[in-house]
Motif scaffolding. Structure first.
Motif, PDB file in Angstrom:
ATOM      1  N   LYS A   1      53.344  62.287  68.553  1.00 17.52           N
ATOM      2  CA  LYS A   1      53.200  61.269  67.153  1.00 17.52           C
ATOM      3  C   LYS A   1      53.581  60.171  67.383  1.00 17.52           C
ATOM      4  O   LYS A   1      53.189  58.880  66.868  1.00 17.52           O
ATOM      5  CB  LYS A   1      53.773  62.254  66.077  1.00 17.52           C
ATOM      6  CG  LYS A   1      53.141  63.619  65.782  1.00 17.52           C
ATOM      7  CD  LYS A   1      53.584  64.278  64.574  1.00 17.52           C
ATOM      8  CE  LYS A   1      53.379  63.507  63.369  1.00 17.52           C
ATOM      9  NZ  LYS A   1      53.731  64.087  61.982  1.00 17.52           N
ATOM     10  N   ALA A   2      54.923  59.838  68.263  1.00 16.71           N
ATOM     11  CA  ALA A   2      55.549  58.779  68.579  1.00 16.71           C
ATOM     12  C   ALA A   2      54.707  57.682  69.242  1.00 16.71           C
ATOM     13  O   ALA A   2      54.502  56.470  69.047  1.00 16.71           O
ATOM     14  CB  ALA A   2      56.819  58.900  69.110  1.00 16.71           C
ATOM     15  N   ASN A   3      54.000  58.311  70.276  1.00 13.27           N
ATOM     16  CA  ASN A   3      53.085  57.456  71.090  1.00 13.27           C
ATOM     17  C   ASN A   3      51.850  56.934  70.262  1.00 13.27           C
ATOM     18  O   ASN A   3      51.425  55.907  70.350  1.00 13.27           O
ATOM     19  CB  ASN A   3      52.417  58.159  72.279  1.00 13.27           C
ATOM     20  CG  ASN A   3      53.682  58.463  73.323  1.00 13.27           C
ATOM     21  OD1 ASN A   3      54.225  57.656  73.522  1.00 13.27           O
ATOM     22  ND2 ASN A   3      53.702  59.688  74.014  1.00 13.27           N
ATOM     23  N   VAL A   4      51.248  57.842  69.327  1.00 13.03           N
ATOM     24  CA  VAL A   4      50.397  57.540  68.401  1.00 13.03           C
ATOM     25  C   VAL A   4      50.683  56.277  67.615  1.00 13.03           C
ATOM     26  O   VAL A   4      49.785  55.511  67.567  1.00 13.03           O
ATOM     27  CB  VAL A   4      49.526  58.807  67.856  1.00 13.03           C
ATOM     28  CG1 VAL A   4      48.423  58.422  66.736  1.00 13.03           C
ATOM     29  CG2 VAL A   4      49.032  59.733  68.903  1.00 13.03           C
ATOM     30  N   PHE A   5      51.653  56.536  67.091  1.00 14.33           N
ATOM     31  CA  PHE A   5      52.123  55.437  66.047  1.00 14.33           C
ATOM     32  C   PHE A   5      52.199  54.063  66.811  1.00 14.33           C
ATOM     33  O   PHE A   5      51.908  53.178  66.187  1.00 14.33           O
ATOM     34  CB  PHE A   5      53.567  55.983  65.450  1.00 14.33           C
ATOM     35  CG  PHE A   5      53.892  55.036  64.471  1.00 14.33           C
ATOM     36  CD1 PHE A   5      53.709  54.621  63.218  1.00 14.33           C
ATOM     37  CD2 PHE A   5      55.167  54.009  64.821  1.00 14.33           C
ATOM     38  CE1 PHE A   5      54.212  53.737  62.396  1.00 14.33           C
ATOM     39  CE2 PHE A   5      55.631  53.293  64.188  1.00 14.33           C
ATOM     40  CZ  PHE A   5      55.057  52.749  62.924  1.00 14.33           C
ATOM     41  N   VAL A   6      52.890  54.020  67.835  1.00 16.80           N
ATOM     42  CA  VAL A   6      53.322  52.850  68.591  1.00 16.80           C
ATOM     43  C   VAL A   6      51.816  52.244  68.997  1.00 16.80           C
ATOM     44  O   VAL A   6      51.427  51.025  69.143  1.00 16.80           O
ATOM     45  CB  VAL A   6      54.363  53.046  69.843  1.00 16.80           C
ATOM     46  CG1 VAL A   6      54.307  51.854  70.659  1.00 16.80           C
ATOM     47  CG2 VAL A   6      55.465  53.533  69.106  1.00 16.80           C
ATOM     48  N   SER A   7      50.919  53.097  69.644  1.00 11.45           N
ATOM     49  CA  SER A   7      49.709  52.706  69.974  1.00 11.45           C
ATOM     50  C   SER A   7      48.749  52.010  69.087  1.00 11.45           C
ATOM     51  O   SER A   7      48.253  50.988  69.085  1.00 11.45           O
ATOM     52  CB  SER A   7      48.988  53.523  70.818  1.00 11.45           C
ATOM     53  OG  SER A   7      48.661  54.726  69.889  1.00 11.45           O
ATOM     54  N   LEU A   8      48.877  52.621  67.636  1.00  8.15           N
ATOM     55  CA  LEU A   8      48.123  52.310  66.496  1.00  8.15           C
ATOM     56  C   LEU A   8      48.861  50.841  65.998  1.00  8.15           C
ATOM     57  O   LEU A   8      48.060  49.923  65.716  1.00  8.15           O
ATOM     58  CB  LEU A   8      48.292  53.149  65.544  1.00  8.15           C
ATOM     59  CG  LEU A   8      47.197  54.470  65.659  1.00  8.15           C
ATOM     60  CD1 LEU A   8      47.417  55.435  64.443  1.00  8.15           C
ATOM     61  CD2 LEU A   8      45.839  54.036  65.788  1.00  8.15           C
ATOM     62  N   LEU A   9      49.996  50.745  66.206  1.00  6.71           N
ATOM     63  CA  LEU A   9      50.698  49.526  65.809  1.00  6.71           C
ATOM     64  C   LEU A   9      50.570  48.180  66.565  1.00  6.71           C
ATOM     65  O   LEU A   9      50.019  47.144  66.206  1.00  6.71           O
ATOM     66  CB  LEU A   9      52.196  49.891  65.775  1.00  6.71           C
ATOM     67  CG  LEU A   9      53.148  48.802  65.022  1.00  6.71           C
ATOM     68  CD1 LEU A   9      52.735  48.570  63.865  1.00  6.71           C
ATOM     69  CD2 LEU A   9      54.520  48.951  65.111  1.00  6.71           C
ATOM     70  N   LEU A  10      50.410  48.729  67.888  1.00  5.36           N
ATOM     71  CA  LEU A  10      50.051  47.568  68.832  1.00  5.36           C
ATOM     72  C   LEU A  10      48.527  47.356  68.675  1.00  5.36           C
ATOM     73  O   LEU A  10      48.203  46.277  68.782  1.00  5.36           O
ATOM     74  CB  LEU A  10      50.424  48.032  70.301  1.00  5.36           C
ATOM     75  CG  LEU A  10      50.244  47.234  71.416  1.00  5.36           C
ATOM     76  CD1 LEU A  10      50.866  45.814  71.269  1.00  5.36           C
ATOM     77  CD2 LEU A  10      50.047  47.792  72.616  1.00  5.36           C
TER      78      LEU A  10
END
Length: 600
Positions: free
Chosen positions: A294-303
């Motif tokens: 979930k953290a990786n998905v959130f950071v990738s979506l934010l970027l």
């Protein structure tokens, strides 16, 4: 016998008191988690340990005493030794440290009750062992044969680290009992309730551990935690409505499902919807792997969204969309002119080769007519190009990956005539190659058995051999002309496929690379550990051996491999050898083929 004591660095200068921790199962090792300061009430200490044990699930006990002599505390060591009768253990660790020394001195006391318990356990496990001497005159006896090694560890780093993880983020399966380090890491990570109390809180006891100086807290983090629940619920409801809309019956009518499965934009939208559902799910992360995903998905979506907004700001600033729209039609005319000249060269004598004149003229005029139709279509739609680009640029607000997917679809539509040329040439070339291979088997008296999927012997009469010879001659002499057209347009098609492949690689990089895990590897490498290493910290005369345990960070390649986000892929299913074979025999190479699909 050597006994290892895992001692937290934060307790090196703690006030005198009791050591709270556990003995590691199956090993002669003790894990110290906290120090309870004097003064205390033994009954309050017992109730506090039972309460922490029920909350954390870790078998906690009083391991012994910790003595750091100060002014006015001369009898403290003897007082703490007497506490071994109140907190009976098999071994009682009596650790002391002098103010002018770095190392500790440790005495291991075996109590009478602890010796009886130890004897019962040993007799039940080893029936043939000799009986222990039950007549002990002293209730407390010092065991001078046991040596102690202190292993100092950073409690904060061990608390937040993850040791021995596989590619799915779970603990590595091991049928044997957990190792010493595994038990140590698990015990520290599960002892969160024990570390919650700090010196500023009013409680039954005062303790020293890694958070005793004050708990780490942030107002922004707490506000985000409270606001995350309603935001996730609202987002989940909107995503559910979005999924219900696209699941209507009208969108399942042919050929809409087929077209949507081939357009990169539709595929990326579906993938983005699934990732948003998993991100805004109201269920909490069950384990470390779920949290990292979930953290990786959130950071990738934010970027992704940030890069998309930057691209959108560039497109709509200084009227770049008008400039791009004005350059598309001249670029299409230039490509048509170059293709026209290429076809004129092929219709003559390319590179001095003697071609079949009739077939050469038919194929050349056929392709020239397609180019004429395509250019007419481009000029017909040119007034709407700028409008389409203006609305298409808004997709960058949803992320750079969506904008790149839209760009890939636009390239596919603008080069559709090249793809058609490639399909025509590949079908003709494939037909002649398979025809020649079949007729070659006829000359050798063999045929292909469709039922058994093998080549069998067969006898042919004279008429069949005569007709086969004629067809083989015709196909053989027409093959160079067809092969030349196929070779030219296959190369042009591969150029387009390479461009689309680079775009899809960029999209796959944005979607799949675990940016959060890589950020942890840079800022807090101990969070993703790949084992530990030890170095000698102190070896003073009259004290025990002291080692410092340091955490080895996970390698960069292992971080990417372990925490890479699953995503769709646009790469061909086949290997490079199979791809070259397809090109050689004339089988089609689809630019949209993915690993989960099969070719006909």
């Amino acid at each position: 016998m050597v006994i290892k004591v895992f001692f937290p660095q934060c307790c090196n200068r703690a006030d005198s008191g009791l050591l709270v921790g556990r003995w590691l199962t199956g090993h002669d090792s003790a894990l110290v988690l906290a120090v309870i300061h004097y003064p205390f009430i033994p009954s309050s200490v017992k109730s506090y340990i039972q309460q922490m044990q029920s909350r954390s699930g870790v078998e906690l006990a009083v391991l012994g005493s910790w003595s750091l002599p100060k002014d006015g505390q001369g009898d403290m060591e003897s007082f703490l030794r007497d506490l071994s009768t109140i907190f009976p253990q098999r071994r009682w660790l009596q650790i002391s440290r002098e103010m002018d020394k770095t190392g500790f001195s440790c005495s291991i006391l075996n109590t009478e009750r602890g010796q009886k318990l130890f004897s019962e356990e040993k007799n039940s496990e080893e029936k043939n062992s000799e009986e222990k001497n039950s007549e002990e005159k002293n209730s407390v006896e010092k065991n001078s044969e046991e040596k102690v090694i202190f292993i100092h560890y950073d409690q904060h780093k061990v608390m937040q680290s993850q040791l021995h993880r596989d590619e799915n983020g779970r603990m590595e399966p091991n049928p044997e009992p957990p190792s010493e380090l595994t038990q140590m890491f698990q015990s520290v990570s599960c002892s969160g309730p024990l570390f919650f109390l700090d010196r500023y809180d009013e409680g039954p006891v005062k303790t020293t551990h890694w958070q005793s100086e004050g708990r780490e807290a942030s107002i922004v983090v707490e506000l985000c935690k409270h606001a995350a629940v309603p935001v996730c619920a609202a987002s989940s409801a909107l995503l559910h409505l979005w999924s219900r809309f696209w699941s209507l019956r009208i969108f399942s009518v042919f050929p809409l499902p087929f077209i949507s499965s081939k357009l990169s934009t539709c595929v990326q939208l579906g993938y983005r919807t699934e990732r948003m559902k998993s991100l805004f799910s109201t269920t909490t992360a069950s384990d470390h792997g779920h949290f990292m995903r979930k953290a990786n998905v959130f950071v990738s979506l934010l970027l992704d969204v940030s890069l998309g907004l930057l691209l959108m700001s560039w497109l709509y600033r200084d009227d770049h969309i008008t400039t791009i729209a004005g350059a598309l039609v001249p670029a299409a005319d230039h490509v048509a002119k170059e293709l026209n000249e290429l076809l004129q060269w092929l219709m003559g004598a390319p590179a001095g080769l003697k071609m079949n004149r009739a077939l050469d003229q038919v194929l050349g005029r056929f392709f020239l007519y397609h180019i004429h139709l395509w250019i007419s279509y481009i000029h017909l739609t040119s007034p709407f190009v700028e409008t389409l680009l203006w609305y298409g640029g808004l997709s960058a607000a949803l992320g750079l990956s969506l904008a790149l997917s839209l760009l890939s679809d636009m390239i596919a539509l603008l080069t559709f005539h090249i793809y058609c040329f490639y399909v025509y040439g590949a079908r003709l070339y494939c037909l002649k190659v398979y025809g020649l291979s079949s007729l070659w088997r006829l000359f050798r008296g063999k045929k292909w058995n469709v039922l058994r999927q093998r080549v069998d012997s067969c006898s042919y009469d004279l008429d069949q051999l005569f007709i086969g010879t004629l067809l083989f001659t015709v196909l053989l002499f027409l093959l160079p002309t067809t092969a030349l057209y196929y070779l030219v347009f296959a190369l042009l098609h591969l150029v387009v496929v390479v461009i689309q492949g680079v775009i899809h690689l960029a999209v796959d990089f944005i979607n799949a690379v675990p940016l959060f895990a890589l950020g942890l590897r840079v800022c807090r490498p101990y969070r993703l550990s790949d084992g530990v290493k030890f170095r000698v910290l102190c070896e003073e005369p009259g004290t025990c051996l002291h080692l410092l345990m340091e955490i080895n960070p996970l390698r960069w390649s292992s971080v990417v491999q372990t925490y890479r986000t699953p995503t769709y892929s646009c790469y061909p299913r086949d290997s490079w050898a199979a791809l070259v074979k397809k090109l050689f025999v004339g089988e089609l190479v689809y630019p949209w083929q993915r690993k989960t699909e099969k070719t006909d």
